[in-house]
Each structure stands twice: as C-alpha cells, then as structure tokens.
Design an enzyme around this catalytic site. Sequence first.
Site, PDB file in Angstrom:
ATOM      1  N   ASP A  29       0.945  -1.054   0.089  1.00  0.00           N
ATOM      2  CA  ASP A  29       0.015   0.088  -0.066  1.00  0.00           C
ATOM      3  C   ASP A  29       0.920   1.403  -0.034  1.00  0.00           C
ATOM      4  O   ASP A  29       0.688   2.300  -0.774  1.00  0.00           O
ATOM      5  CB  ASP A  29      -1.060   0.066   1.194  1.00  0.00           C
ATOM      6  N   VAL A  31       3.699   1.463  -1.341  1.00  0.00           N
ATOM      7  CA  VAL A  31       4.378   1.674  -2.716  1.00  0.00           C
ATOM      8  C   VAL A  31       3.482   2.293  -3.541  1.00  0.00           C
ATOM      9  O   VAL A  31       3.788   3.097  -4.332  1.00  0.00           O
ATOM     10  CB  VAL A  31       4.921   0.277  -3.271  1.00  0.00           C
ATOM     11  N   ASP A  69       3.738  -2.900  -6.454  1.00  0.00           N
ATOM     12  CA  ASP A  69       3.036  -3.143  -5.392  1.00  0.00           C
ATOM     13  C   ASP A  69       2.139  -4.820  -5.698  1.00  0.00           C
ATOM     14  O   ASP A  69       2.040  -5.299  -4.490  1.00  0.00           O
ATOM     15  CB  ASP A  69       2.159  -2.101  -5.186  1.00  0.00           C
ATOM     16  N   GLY A  70       1.626  -4.708  -6.774  1.00  0.00           N
ATOM     17  CA  GLY A  70       0.922  -6.089  -6.871  1.00  0.00           C
ATOM     18  C   GLY A  70       2.073  -7.344  -6.801  1.00  0.00           C
ATOM     19  O   GLY A  70       1.729  -8.421  -6.128  1.00  0.00           O
ATOM     20  N   ARG A  74       1.709 -10.312  -4.208  1.00  0.00           N
ATOM     21  CA  ARG A  74       1.842 -11.693  -4.473  1.00  0.00           C
ATOM     22  C   ARG A  74       2.943 -12.549  -3.685  1.00  0.00           C
ATOM     23  O   ARG A  74       3.024 -13.658  -3.283  1.00  0.00           O
ATOM     24  CB  ARG A  74       2.037 -11.950  -5.879  1.00  0.00           C
ATOM     25  N   SER A  80      -5.668  -8.696  -1.710  1.00  0.00           N
ATOM     26  CA  SER A  80      -6.656  -8.455  -0.915  1.00  0.00           C
ATOM     27  C   SER A  80      -7.579  -7.341  -1.862  1.00  0.00           C
ATOM     28  O   SER A  80      -7.236  -6.896  -2.758  1.00  0.00           O
ATOM     29  CB  SER A  80      -6.347  -7.666   0.267  1.00  0.00           C
ATOM     30  N   ASP A  87      -5.569   0.260  -5.457  1.00  0.00           N
ATOM     31  CA  ASP A  87      -4.683   0.346  -6.754  1.00  0.00           C
ATOM     32  C   ASP A  87      -5.557   0.788  -7.724  1.00  0.00           C
ATOM     33  O   ASP A  87      -4.925   1.847  -8.601  1.00  0.00           O
ATOM     34  CB  ASP A  87      -3.877  -1.241  -7.017  1.00  0.00           C
ATOM     35  N   ASP A  91      -5.172   4.542  -9.756  1.00  0.00           N
ATOM     36  CA  ASP A  91      -4.725   4.595 -11.117  1.00  0.00           C
ATOM     37  C   ASP A  91      -5.484   5.691 -11.723  1.00  0.00           C
ATOM     38  O   ASP A  91      -5.002   6.508 -12.692  1.00  0.00           O
ATOM     39  CB  ASP A  91      -5.012   3.202 -11.703  1.00  0.00           C
TER      40      ASP A  91
END
Length: 220
Positions: A29, A31, A69-70, A74, A80, A87, A91
């Site tokens: 979060d 990031v 971040d993704g 992972r 979540s 995110d 965006d």
Amino acid sequence: MLNKYARAFFTRVLTPFAALLIRLGVSPDAVTLIGTGGVVAGALVFYPQGEFFWGTITITLFVFSDLVDGNMARQLGRSSRWGAFLDSTLDRVADSAIFGGLALWYAGGGSDNLLCGVAIFCLASGQVVSYTKARGESIGLPVNVNGLVERAERLVISLVACGLSGLHKFGVPHIDVLLPIALWIVAVGSLVTLIQRMVTVRRESAEADAALAAGGSDAA
C-alpha cells in the site's frame, strides 16, 4: 497486447526490487501511495510549464509502482480486495493528473483551446472506459472485451509522445508535433474502446436477461 506481454516482462524484471522492498519492511500500500504521489507531482508540476521531457522522466520512474505493489502482494501472499480497490482507484487519480497537466499547458502557455479540449476528453473518456467495465462486472456480466485502447496503451502513447516532444527544448526541430498527434490518437482510440465496451455490455445483458426469462418459463 501491452497488458499481456509488457506487463509480464516488467513483472519479471521488477521481482528482485519488490523482494528488496519487502525485506526493508515496505508495504504494498505504501508503494501504491508513493507511486501515485510521484506521478501526480510529475504531471502537475512539469507539464503545465511545458517541461514534457523532465515531467515524463519523473512520471516513468513512479509509474512502475503499479507493477511493484502487486508483485509484493503476491510474494507476501497478501492479495486483498482492499489492495485491488486502492490500486484501481489511485490509477484513476494518476491518469487524471497526466491529462489534467496537459490540459493546463494548452489552456495556458501552450495557448491551444482545441488541444486543451482534446486533453480533457482523454481524461474523461479514460475514466468512463474504466467505469463501463467495472459497472458491467458489478451487475454480474463478464464484459469479455478489452477494446482498442486500454490504460496501458493510453499511458504508453501519451508518455512516449510527451517525452519525445520535450526534446524540442533541447534543439530537436519539429518533434513537438508528436504530442498533439498522440492526444488525438488516444482520444479517438478511447472513444472506440468505450463504444466496444458498451456494445458488449448491451449484448451480454440481453443474453443474460433472455437466459433468465427462459429459466423462468421452464420452471413454470
């Protein structure tokens, strides 16, 4: 195509960096928030002044946070709904800042009301394109269409054109024409994508309603 291939490539490249941030105790979060803040600052500080090259460099450094971040989530096994929501929401903020910064330039020093309007249309249509898919999915439809110009394409076309146009200040002649061309391409492509998604949602909703009606008739 960019989502499928470029995202996979940069995900592999950025995986070691994501692992380093995890070891340093940085959260996904954080990031996401830092990346969005950097993009917004780069777009709204540099673009309204016509500093397209340095603005694009700044934005590019931070825009990869969308992949980092993704990747971190992972690796941590902590993907979540909240992370996905944050995110996606940020965006939209970043995209708005980019096209908003361009609109401010053309409304001010760029002195071109038509291109200001095109930049505003790119801003608005990008939001609506995203909304149509999210809204379609929220009412239970698959929305099985990507469209001509998605977010990745909008960003690549716009940022590459902005960066190259900024070379005009370094003495490269006539290269600043790339930015207006890119804005028109993004505007038209976004409109086509919006139509594609609306047509798809209309078809899928009609099919879903027909299947529901058929099911009701069989039960009766």
